[in-house]
Design a protein around this motif. Structure first.
Motif, PDB file in Angstrom:
ATOM      1  N   UNK A 153     -56.397  37.991   9.680  1.00 58.67           N
ATOM      2  CA  UNK A 153     -55.859  38.962   8.758  1.00 58.67           C
ATOM      3  C   UNK A 153     -56.026  38.166   7.416  1.00 58.67           C
ATOM      4  N   UNK A 154     -56.218  38.738   6.431  1.00 64.27           N
ATOM      5  CA  UNK A 154     -56.400  38.192   4.983  1.00 64.27           C
ATOM      6  C   UNK A 154     -54.975  37.353   4.720  1.00 64.27           C
ATOM      7  N   UNK A 155     -55.120  36.462   4.282  1.00 61.33           N
ATOM      8  CA  UNK A 155     -53.993  35.408   3.676  1.00 61.33           C
ATOM      9  C   UNK A 155     -53.325  36.120   2.378  1.00 61.33           C
ATOM     10  N   UNK A 156     -52.107  36.297   2.321  1.00 59.09           N
ATOM     11  CA  UNK A 156     -51.528  36.532   1.342  1.00 59.09           C
ATOM     12  C   UNK A 156     -51.275  35.459   0.360  1.00 59.09           C
ATOM     13  N   UNK A 157     -51.324  35.855  -0.997  1.00 56.98           N
ATOM     14  CA  UNK A 157     -51.048  34.687  -1.804  1.00 56.98           C
ATOM     15  C   UNK A 157     -49.623  34.302  -2.119  1.00 56.98           C
ATOM     16  N   UNK A 158     -49.338  33.046  -1.924  1.00 60.43           N
ATOM     17  CA  UNK A 158     -47.892  32.739  -2.057  1.00 60.43           C
ATOM     18  C   UNK A 158     -47.264  32.899  -3.367  1.00 60.43           C
ATOM     19  N   UNK A 159     -46.376  33.678  -3.474  1.00 62.17           N
ATOM     20  CA  UNK A 159     -45.538  33.802  -4.732  1.00 62.17           C
ATOM     21  C   UNK A 159     -45.008  32.500  -5.157  1.00 62.17           C
ATOM     22  N   UNK A 160     -44.365  31.929  -4.036  1.00 62.82           N
ATOM     23  CA  UNK A 160     -43.636  30.726  -4.257  1.00 62.82           C
ATOM     24  C   UNK A 160     -44.344  29.561  -5.116  1.00 62.82           C
ATOM     25  N   UNK A 161     -45.514  29.301  -4.696  1.00 64.38           N
ATOM     26  CA  UNK A 161     -46.255  28.787  -5.443  1.00 64.38           C
ATOM     27  C   UNK A 161     -46.554  29.039  -6.868  1.00 64.38           C
ATOM     28  N   UNK A 162     -46.763  30.174  -7.257  1.00 69.66           N
ATOM     29  CA  UNK A 162     -46.802  30.708  -8.490  1.00 69.66           C
ATOM     30  C   UNK A 162     -45.607  30.518  -9.241  1.00 69.66           C
ATOM     31  N   UNK A 163     -44.606  30.664  -8.505  1.00 68.76           N
ATOM     32  CA  UNK A 163     -43.315  30.541  -9.268  1.00 68.76           C
ATOM     33  C   UNK A 163     -42.979  29.157  -9.593  1.00 68.76           C
ATOM     34  N   UNK A 164     -43.268  28.184  -8.752  1.00 70.03           N
ATOM     35  CA  UNK A 164     -43.454  26.671  -9.050  1.00 70.03           C
ATOM     36  C   UNK A 164     -44.222  26.217 -10.137  1.00 70.03           C
ATOM     37  N   UNK A 165     -45.464  26.915 -10.298  1.00 67.98           N
ATOM     38  CA  UNK A 165     -46.380  26.682 -11.517  1.00 67.98           C
ATOM     39  C   UNK A 165     -45.735  27.062 -12.684  1.00 67.98           C
ATOM     40  N   UNK A 166     -44.840  28.024 -12.713  1.00 64.59           N
ATOM     41  CA  UNK A 166     -44.347  28.771 -14.010  1.00 64.59           C
ATOM     42  C   UNK A 166     -43.363  27.869 -14.368  1.00 64.59           C
ATOM     43  N   UNK A 167     -42.361  27.327 -13.380  1.00 59.22           N
ATOM     44  CA  UNK A 167     -41.370  26.393 -13.602  1.00 59.22           C
ATOM     45  C   UNK A 167     -41.925  25.079 -14.307  1.00 59.22           C
TER      46      UNK A 167
END
Length: 326
Positions: free
Chosen positions: A15-29
């Motif tokens: 199944x296609x991997x879902x993009x991790x929202x946590x990593x995106x949140x860490x980059x924003x922080x």
């Protein structure tokens, strides 16, 4: 048959991997963090970094004035460093004595601030007023108030080893120790004279210790208030004593604050104006090539401070307990 194979092949595809929202949140922080420290970074690069580089260059050079104004630098290698270590008889002696004094003062400040933070964290009437009283010395020791306090006769008396002569042949400062019978107490306990001298010195230096413990108290108070009361309730139900609770719960939970306070106290003690090494380095500028020599002394002192910080932080970090919050 072909349709069946195609269906099976599609079923076996991952199944296609879902993009991790946590990593995106860490980059924003992370971007937000850089935004807040950006003024300091810009100021350091544009203002402080050129000064630091000029200071390093000066420590390896001799400065001479040029006719018509200005100066020129002559590279001399490690000559200034050698002169500070081997030709100046007072620098190494002052450096060693200053380090020894701080080795005794820093543990006393950490222990006293932790002890007072535990007391001020108890439920009692006027707790906020007591906290403000213990933080007042921090305010008095900054800026204009520091200059006023430096000329205060009471402060000079407290810092003096002789005290005020009342005509009786003894000083009030020495009577503080004799009244408490510290020396006799430790003599009956059969301990070494080194511990006796350390305790007596801390008692006579209590004025300076209290003045330098205000920030550490607040940090320890923050750590103590972050401990969940449910943990203490569980310990009480299990029958743990206050002594056991302190060593098994309180001390491990505030161990990160001990590291922070230790690093802060070391930096504050090594850079204060009352530090004997800093005073000696400032006074060395009046000698021949004094500016270059004092700059070399300052950089050696800086490297020693960084080395001590690394050693102390490495030792304390091995005993730190970090609570996992899932």
């Amino acid at each position: 048959m072909t349709n069946t194979k195609s269906i099976v092949g599609k079923a076996n595809k991952p199944a296609p991997r879902k993009r991790r929202k946590i990593a995106s949140l860490d980059r924003k922080k992370a971007r937000a963090g850089w935004f807040f420290v950006l003024p300091f970074v810009v100021g350091f690069v544009l203002i402080y970094l050129p000064i630091v580089l000029d200071s390093i260059t000066l420590s390896f050079s001799y400065m001479s004035t040029v006719q018509g104004g200005g100066y020129e630098l002559t590279f001399v290698g490690f000559t200034n460093y050698k002169n500070a270590l081997f030709d100046d008889p007072q620098y190494v002696q002052t450096l060693v004595s200053g380090l020894l004094n701080l080795a005794f003062d820093i543990p006393a400040i950490i222990i006293f601030s932790l002890f007072m933070a535990i007391l001020l964290n108890q439920k009692m009437a006027g707790r906020a007023a007591f906290r403000a009283i213990f933080f007042i010395p921090v305010i008095l020791s900054t800026g204009l108030m520091e200059g006023i306090e430096a000329q205060n006769i009471i402060g000079d008396y407290m810092d003096s080893a002789e005290g005020i002569d009342d005509g009786s042949g003894s000083s009030a400062a020495s009577e503080i120790v004799s009244a408490m019978d510290i020396e006799r107490l430790f003599a009956n306990m059969k301990v070494g004279t080194g511990l006796v001298e350390y305790v007596v010195g801390m008692i006579n230096n209590i004025y300076d210790i209290v003045n330098r413990s205000g920030v550490q108290m607040l940090i320890f108070l923050t750590g103590l208030q972050s401990i969940s009361p449910a943990i203490y309730e569980s310990c009480s139900i299990d029958g743990a004593t206050a002594w056991e609770t302190f060593w098994k719960i309180t001390l491990p939970m505030i161990s990160p604050m001990i590291l922070v306070n230790t690093v802060y106290t070391i930096i504050d003690s090594f850079t204060t104006d009352s530090n004997v090494v800093m005073t000696y380095i400032a006074a060395a500028q009046g000698n021949q090539h004094g500016r270059e020599l004092s700059t070399a002394m300052a950089w050696m002192y800086f490297l020693i401070v960084i080395l001590i910080l690394a050693i102390v932080a490495g030792i304390i970090s091995s005993f730190i307990f970090y609570q996992k919050k899932d």
